[in-house]
Design a protein around this motif. Sequence first.
Motif, short mmCIF file in Angstrom:
data_model
loop_
_atom_site.label_atom_id
_atom_site.label_comp_id
_atom_site.label_asym_id
_atom_site.label_seq_id
_atom_site.Cartn_x
_atom_site.Cartn_y
_atom_site.Cartn_z
N SER A 81 14.26 -18.81 23.43
CA SER A 81 14.32 -19.20 22.02
C SER A 81 15.63 -19.93 21.72
CB SER A 81 14.19 -17.97 21.12
OG SER A 81 12.94 -17.36 21.28
N GLN A 82 16.71 -19.46 22.33
CA GLN A 82 18.00 -20.12 22.15
C GLN A 82 17.98 -21.53 22.74
OE1 GLN A 82 20.25 -16.76 23.96
NE2 GLN A 82 21.61 -16.94 22.19
N GLY A 109 24.76 -32.13 23.71
CA GLY A 109 26.02 -31.61 23.18
C GLY A 109 25.88 -30.26 22.52
N ASP A 110 24.64 -29.89 22.13
CA ASP A 110 24.41 -28.57 21.54
C ASP A 110 24.51 -27.51 22.63
OD1 ASP A 110 23.98 -29.82 19.16
OD2 ASP A 110 21.82 -29.43 19.06
N SER A 111 25.01 -26.34 22.26
CA SER A 111 25.19 -25.28 23.25
C SER A 111 25.10 -23.92 22.58
CB SER A 111 26.54 -25.42 23.96
OG SER A 111 27.61 -25.21 23.04
N PHE A 112 24.96 -22.89 23.39
CA PHE A 112 25.09 -21.52 22.89
C PHE A 112 25.79 -20.67 23.94
CE2 PHE A 112 20.82 -21.58 24.85
CZ PHE A 112 20.86 -20.46 25.68
N PRO A 113 26.50 -19.62 23.50
CA PRO A 113 27.30 -18.84 24.43
C PRO A 113 26.47 -17.93 25.32
CG PRO A 113 27.45 -17.92 22.23
CD PRO A 113 26.68 -19.20 22.11
N LEU A 114 26.96 -17.71 26.53
CA LEU A 114 26.39 -16.73 27.44
C LEU A 114 27.24 -15.47 27.33
CD1 LEU A 114 25.85 -19.16 30.45
CD2 LEU A 114 24.09 -18.34 28.86
N THR A 115 26.78 -14.55 26.50
CA THR A 115 27.54 -13.33 26.20
C THR A 115 27.01 -12.20 27.05
OG1 THR A 115 27.78 -14.11 23.91
CG2 THR A 115 28.32 -11.80 24.36
N VAL A 116 27.87 -11.61 27.85
CA VAL A 116 27.44 -10.54 28.76
C VAL A 116 27.51 -9.20 28.06
CG1 VAL A 116 28.12 -11.87 30.80
CG2 VAL A 116 29.78 -10.32 29.75
N LEU A 127 31.15 -15.62 28.93
CA LEU A 127 31.57 -16.10 30.25
C LEU A 127 31.11 -17.52 30.55
CD1 LEU A 127 31.10 -12.98 32.57
CD2 LEU A 127 33.15 -13.78 31.38
N GLY A 128 30.38 -18.12 29.62
CA GLY A 128 29.92 -19.48 29.84
C GLY A 128 29.11 -19.94 28.65
N LYS A 129 28.54 -21.13 28.77
CA LYS A 129 27.67 -21.66 27.72
C LYS A 129 26.50 -22.40 28.35
CE LYS A 129 30.50 -22.05 23.59
NZ LYS A 129 30.81 -22.92 22.42
N ALA A 130 25.35 -22.27 27.69
CA ALA A 130 24.19 -23.09 28.04
C ALA A 130 24.32 -24.37 27.23
CB ALA A 130 22.90 -22.37 27.71
N LEU A 131 24.27 -25.51 27.90
CA LEU A 131 24.51 -26.81 27.26
C LEU A 131 23.30 -27.72 27.42
CD1 LEU A 131 26.41 -29.13 26.11
CD2 LEU A 131 27.02 -29.55 28.51
N ARG A 132 22.83 -28.24 26.29
CA ARG A 132 21.86 -29.34 26.37
C ARG A 132 22.69 -30.59 26.62
NH1 ARG A 132 16.46 -30.57 22.80
NH2 ARG A 132 16.02 -32.64 23.67
N LYS A 175 15.92 -28.98 29.19
CA LYS A 175 16.37 -27.90 30.07
C LYS A 175 17.90 -27.94 30.16
CE LYS A 175 15.36 -25.78 34.55
NZ LYS A 175 14.70 -25.95 35.86
N PRO A 176 18.60 -26.86 29.80
CA PRO A 176 20.06 -26.90 29.77
C PRO A 176 20.68 -26.78 31.15
CG PRO A 176 19.35 -24.69 29.25
CD PRO A 176 18.09 -25.53 29.41
N VAL A 177 21.99 -27.02 31.20
CA VAL A 177 22.81 -26.63 32.34
C VAL A 177 23.71 -25.50 31.87
CG1 VAL A 177 22.75 -28.85 33.52
CG2 VAL A 177 24.55 -28.41 31.83
#
Length: 252
Positions: free
Chosen positions: A167-168, A176-183, A189-194, A201-203
């Motif tokens: 969903s995120q 340039g849009d992204s959301f945080p990878l919160t453990v 610890l990172g971000k998913a980036l379009r 599909k993000p990196v």
Amino acid sequence: MSSPPTEELIKQWESEQEQLRQQVVEEDTEDWQKSPGFSGLKRVGGADLSFIKGDEVNACAQLVVLSYPDLTVLYEDSQMVTLTAPYVSGFLAFRETPFLLEALQRLKTTQPTLMPQVVFVDGNGLFHYREFGLACHLGVLSGLPCVGVAKNLLQVQGVFKDQQHQSQIAALQKGGDSFPLTVASGKVLGKALRSYDKSSKPVYVSVGHKISLETAVRLTHSCCRYRVPEPIRQADVRSREYLRIHFPATDA
């Protein structure tokens, strides 16, 4: 190569990761990193290993250096290497880092003016089981700023490829849009980036060394002509081409 590592070796690797982890710098250290347009950044590197299908021992270690911001290839180094460490999830660096360090050292010796000011690594940095992935390992040992960019999500520390994650991803509207990878601990610890408008599909971007997460994400996006940032894409393309030319009977 096919035999699994001993428990003693795994413990040794974990200890090395823990010791080196203490040296990771998770903030911007260079003037160009603090500039909105990365003024002063002239050279970006990309590092990758490509494998011959069905061969666990031989690989092509690739280093490229691109100009910034136009992303023209200035330097490339393709080298066949013989891997000495087995593949073990979470310990990729012990298999690949020595050869990437050798490539950087060759460049420093032969054409020091082309040394990259930052290196993109096809893999994770802090977004890792023990917060010390390949990009951190290479960064600490080379002393260079490094950014980890993974094409697939490492399901680690409570981050899963579940419905919430999907969903995120769906909510990322443009490049340039992204959301945080919160453990699970609450740390990011990172971000998913379009990374590219046309790629849904993000990196997955994480800090390797000597750069902040926000700057790493912004820089990754600025280096994307397609989904994968150009330094990593060029390293992958050129290493696979090298294998096709020198090992035409194989499927790299």
